[in-house]
Design an enzyme around this catalytic site. Structure first.
Site, PDB file in Angstrom:
ATOM      1  N   VAL A  51       0.891  -1.158   0.000  1.00 19.27           N
ATOM      2  CA  VAL A  51       0.000   0.000   0.000  1.00 19.27           C
ATOM      3  C   VAL A  51       0.930   1.209   0.000  1.00 19.27           C
ATOM      4  CG1 VAL A  51      -1.744   1.298   1.276  1.00 19.27           C
ATOM      5  CG2 VAL A  51      -1.844  -1.208   1.207  1.00 19.27           C
ATOM      6  N   PRO A  52       1.054   1.912  -1.134  1.00 19.13           N
ATOM      7  CA  PRO A  52       2.189   2.815  -1.356  1.00 19.13           C
ATOM      8  C   PRO A  52       2.107   4.150  -0.628  1.00 19.13           C
ATOM      9  CG  PRO A  52       0.749   2.857  -3.253  1.00 19.13           C
ATOM     10  CD  PRO A  52       0.195   1.810  -2.330  1.00 19.13           C
ATOM     11  N   CYS A  53       2.229   4.108   0.695  1.00 13.52           N
ATOM     12  CA  CYS A  53       2.214   5.350   1.465  1.00 13.52           C
ATOM     13  C   CYS A  53       3.425   6.217   1.151  1.00 13.52           C
ATOM     14  CB  CYS A  53       2.142   5.051   2.954  1.00 13.52           C
ATOM     15  SG  CYS A  53       3.357   3.866   3.555  1.00 13.52           S
ATOM     16  N   HIS A  54       4.466   5.623   0.566  1.00 10.28           N
ATOM     17  CA  HIS A  54       5.643   6.412   0.196  1.00 10.28           C
ATOM     18  C   HIS A  54       5.351   7.382  -0.949  1.00 10.28           C
ATOM     19  CE1 HIS A  54       5.646   2.670  -2.177  1.00 10.28           C
ATOM     20  NE2 HIS A  54       6.118   3.414  -3.164  1.00 10.28           N
TER      21      HIS A  54
END
Length: 301
Positions: free
Chosen positions: A256-259
């Site tokens: 889950v690409p929180c970056h």
């Protein structure tokens, strides 16, 4: 009293590629305005320019020079500008190529609010540490799929494990590398990002957190989104601060690409597992994307 999860296996890394790379990323992050040369970076790392070039390019798919461009604030702003309004259009615009690999690779479900309120009671979580492109990765799985992915620098594995187990304190934790290895292999290998065999993940959080994490899954590789746009997308336009907290609490880092969430100005802001690692992931993704501009810089670097 329920026993705490303990770390039993020897997880000493077998190589130090990421340690060297993370050091160079820190140097680039500090001095990006000065555009440090390959020779300067190599001297700082104690390597020859050729050795650093080969190591870094093997790791990221980009030369240090290409990576430098990929993680500058100006680049983040450009991604943000190009992506607006990203969340509303990500699935409708027919994006093709590598930028769609990751979101097509993941299929997700959320645990019910009732399940979340029990703080993991009755849940068996199998976990293991694995080598990844970004240091040690803590992989956590349930019978419903991948439930947790965290990172740790060498010597900080127990802290990462404690962080993750504290989120679901009533669960039962079992160290099981046989269960987690297949997930680690698939998550970090783009060749395994296949829409016909998606990775199953289960999200364990509040209803608000689930909506934020689902919005993050819409952000394609090579793009960025602002916290305020996520807030708008989930129907809570005044909740940017709460969105930031939910992004920081994401238990499925990288997947889950929180970056890819940045400040409205394009600033990279913080990351639960360290800002250097956030820059590393963004740069690595730029290499996987094969952006022509980035590859040109890589060749000339």
């Amino acid at each position: 009293m329920k026993p705490h999860a303990v770390l039993q296996n020897d997880i000493t890394p077998t190589g130090n590629d990421y340690a060297i790379v993370s050091h160079i990323i820190e140097r680039i992050s500090e001095d990006y305005r000065d555009q440090p040369s390959l020779e300067t970076l190599a001297k700082d790392a104690g390597l020859s320019p050729t050795a650093l070039q080969k190591l870094f390019t093997r790791w990221a798919g980009l030369s240090p020079k290409g990576f430098l461009q990929a993680v500058t604030i100006d680049h983040a702003r450009r991604l943000l500008d190009e992506g607006m309004p990203l969340l509303e259009t990500a699935y409708e615009t027919g994006l093709s190529g590598p930028s769609r690999l990751h979101d097509l690779f993941v299929t997700h479900e959320g645990m019910s609010p009732g399940d979340y309120k029990t703080r993991g009671a009755g849940l068996i979580v199998r976990y293991g540490f694995h080598i990844s492109p970004f240091g040690r990765a803590l992989v956590m799985v349930t019978d419903r799929g991948l439930a947790g992915l965290a990172f740790a620098d060498q010597g900080q594995e127990r802290e990462a494990l404690g962080d993750m187990t504290s989120r679901w304190p009533n669960a039962t934790y079992v160290e099981d590398l046989n269960a987690t290895s297949p997930y680690a292999a698939r998550v970090f290998d783009p060749a395994e990002w296949r829409s016909d065999r998606p990775l199953k993940v289960v999200m364990i959080g509040t209803d608000f957190q689930l909506r934020v994490w689902e919005a993050l899954l819409k952000v394609p590789m090579g793009r960025a989104c602002a916290y305020s746009d996520i807030a708008q997308d989930i129907g809570s336009p005044k909740a940017s601060r709460a969105v930031g907290a939910a992004v920081g609490a994401n238990p499925l880092s990288f997947v889950v690409p929180c970056h890819r969430a940045v400040g409205k100005s394009g600033a990279l802001t913080g990351y639960h597992w360290g800002l250097t690692r956030k820059r590393a992931i963004l740069g690595w993704e730029a290499g996987q994307m094969g952006d022509p501009d980035q590859l040109d810089m890589a060749r000339s670097g």
